[in-house]
Design an enzyme around this catalytic site. Sequence first.
Site, short mmCIF file in Angstrom:
data_model
loop_
_atom_site.label_atom_id
_atom_site.label_comp_id
_atom_site.label_asym_id
_atom_site.label_seq_id
_atom_site.Cartn_x
_atom_site.Cartn_y
_atom_site.Cartn_z
N SER A 171 24.28 48.91 -27.74
CA SER A 171 24.79 49.42 -29.02
C SER A 171 25.57 50.72 -28.83
CB SER A 171 23.59 49.68 -29.94
OG SER A 171 23.97 50.45 -31.05
N TYR B 121 30.65 50.27 -33.02
CA TYR B 121 30.73 50.70 -34.42
C TYR B 121 32.03 51.46 -34.58
CZ TYR B 121 25.93 49.63 -35.84
OH TYR B 121 24.78 48.99 -36.19
N THR C 139 31.02 45.29 -34.78
CA THR C 139 30.16 45.08 -35.95
C THR C 139 30.91 45.47 -37.22
OG1 THR C 139 28.17 45.46 -34.64
CG2 THR C 139 27.97 45.75 -37.02
N LYS D 141 30.96 40.65 -35.30
CA LYS D 141 29.56 40.47 -35.73
C LYS D 141 29.37 40.93 -37.18
CE LYS D 141 24.84 41.84 -34.46
NZ LYS D 141 24.47 42.90 -35.40
N HIS E 107 22.62 41.55 -40.38
CA HIS E 107 22.10 42.79 -39.79
C HIS E 107 20.58 42.87 -39.95
CE1 HIS E 107 23.99 46.51 -38.07
NE2 HIS E 107 22.77 46.97 -38.21
C1 HOC Z 1 26.09 55.79 -35.65
C2 HOC Z 1 25.08 55.34 -36.63
O1 HOC Z 1 22.45 49.31 -36.48
C3 HOC Z 1 20.47 49.91 -37.59
C4 HOC Z 1 21.67 50.39 -36.85
C5 HOC Z 1 22.40 51.35 -37.70
C6 HOC Z 1 23.30 52.11 -36.85
C7 HOC Z 1 23.78 53.39 -37.39
C8 HOC Z 1 24.71 53.96 -36.38
O2 HOC Z 1 19.51 50.68 -37.64
O3 HOC Z 1 20.48 48.82 -38.13
#
Ligand code: HOC
Length: 372
Positions: free
Chosen positions: A107, A130, A155, A249, A273
Site C-alpha cells: 500500500s 493512492y 485505488t 481498484k 474497500h
Molecule cells: C494516506 C491515507 O486504505 C484504509 C486505508 C485508508 C488509507 C488512507 C491513506 O484504512 O482502508
Amino acid sequence: MIAPVNVEDFRRLTRKRLPAIVFDYLDGGAEDEHGIEHNKAIFQHIRFKPLRLRNVSERDLSTSLLGRPLAAPLLIAPTGLNGLLWPEGDIALARAAAGEGLPFILSTASNASIEDVARQVDGDLWFQLYTIHADLTRQLIRRAIAADYSTLVVTVDVVVNGNRERDRRNGFAFPLRFSPGLVLDGIRHPRWLWHLLRNGLPRMANMAQQQQASLDLQTALLRRQMDASFDWSSLARLRETWPRRLLVKGILRAEDAQRCVELGADGVILSNHGARQLDHCISPMQVLGQVVENISQPVLVDSGFRRGSDVVKALAMGASGILIGRAVLYGLAARGEAGAREVLRLLKREMDITLAQIGCPSVAQLSPEYLL
Ligand code: HOC
C-alpha cells in the site's frame, strides 16, 4: 484458546492481542457497518450445485494471472499501517505471500518503504497507488519502477476518507498518539506494547521519503487526503507514466470497467474497500457476473472473503483472482508472518475441499455451471 481452524478464530485471537483502538481500525467499517455484514452475507445467497461421480482424486489450485504463475488465485490486498499490527508487518506479509507462491500488493500507506520491501523479499511485488498529489504520484511511480514492482494498482474508491465511527470515537489517528487511553489499553496488551516499544512507532515510510516536496505537496502529505479531482482524464495520464501492468481498484460498474480497459488498464479489481468507505454500497459479488461478461481482461475481486468456499464461488463466476485483506491481517496480528501464512494455507485448504465437494478437479475448470 484451542488452535485456530478458520479466519474467525484468527479474528478472535487478534481481538485479544491488540489494543481496542488498533483492533477497531483493522476490524471496523464505515458508519453503522451494515456493509461489513452485507459483504459476508452475500455469499450465503450463492449456492453450489455439485457435479457427482467425477474423478477429483487430484486437485489443482494453480493458475496464471497476467502471464505469471500463481500457486492459487489469491493475492494479499494492499492495506495501510500493517506495522501497527505486527513489527515490520508489511515485510511479514510480503514474505508470507512469497512463501505461498502469491503476489503481495504494497500500500501507499504502508509502514515499510517500497525499497525496503523489495530489498527484503523475493516475490512478485505489486504497488498500490493512492492519488494524493501529482508530484507524489510521480515520485512513487519512479520508485516502484526502480524497485522492480511488476504491477500498479490504482485505488479509486477513496475520494474522501470513509466515515469510520469506531476510529472517531477512539480518537484513532496516525501517527498514533500515546493518549492515556491508549497507554492503559497497551498495558492490558503487553505483547503488543512490548513489540511497539522495542521497534518504535511505525511511520508511513513511502510518504516520509519525499525529495523536493513543494509547499502544496507538504500540505497534501500532512492532510493525508486524496486528490478528489482525480478523474478519467487523470487516469489516462497516469496510464502513460506507468509502462508495466496496471489495474484499477474500486470499480463497481460494468461500464466503468469497460472504460478502464479502453484507457489501457490491464484489468480491474472490483471492491467496496472492505465496506470501509460507503456503508450502503453493493458488494462486488453483485456485479461480478456483468463485469466479466463485459470485458475480456482479468477481473479481480475483494471485500468480505473469509472462506475458501467464498473464493471458489467468485472464481466460478469468472473472477481471475481474489485479494485477501482483513482475513490475512487477522493472521498477521495474531502471529506475525507465521499467522499470515496459516491463514493463506487454511484458505487454500478450504478451496481444495470445496473443489472436491463440487466435483471440480481444478480452479481452471470452474464455471457458473457449479452454481445455482
Ligand atoms: C494516506 C491515507 O486504505 C484504509 C486505508 C485508508 C488509507 C488512507 C491513506 O484504512 O482502508
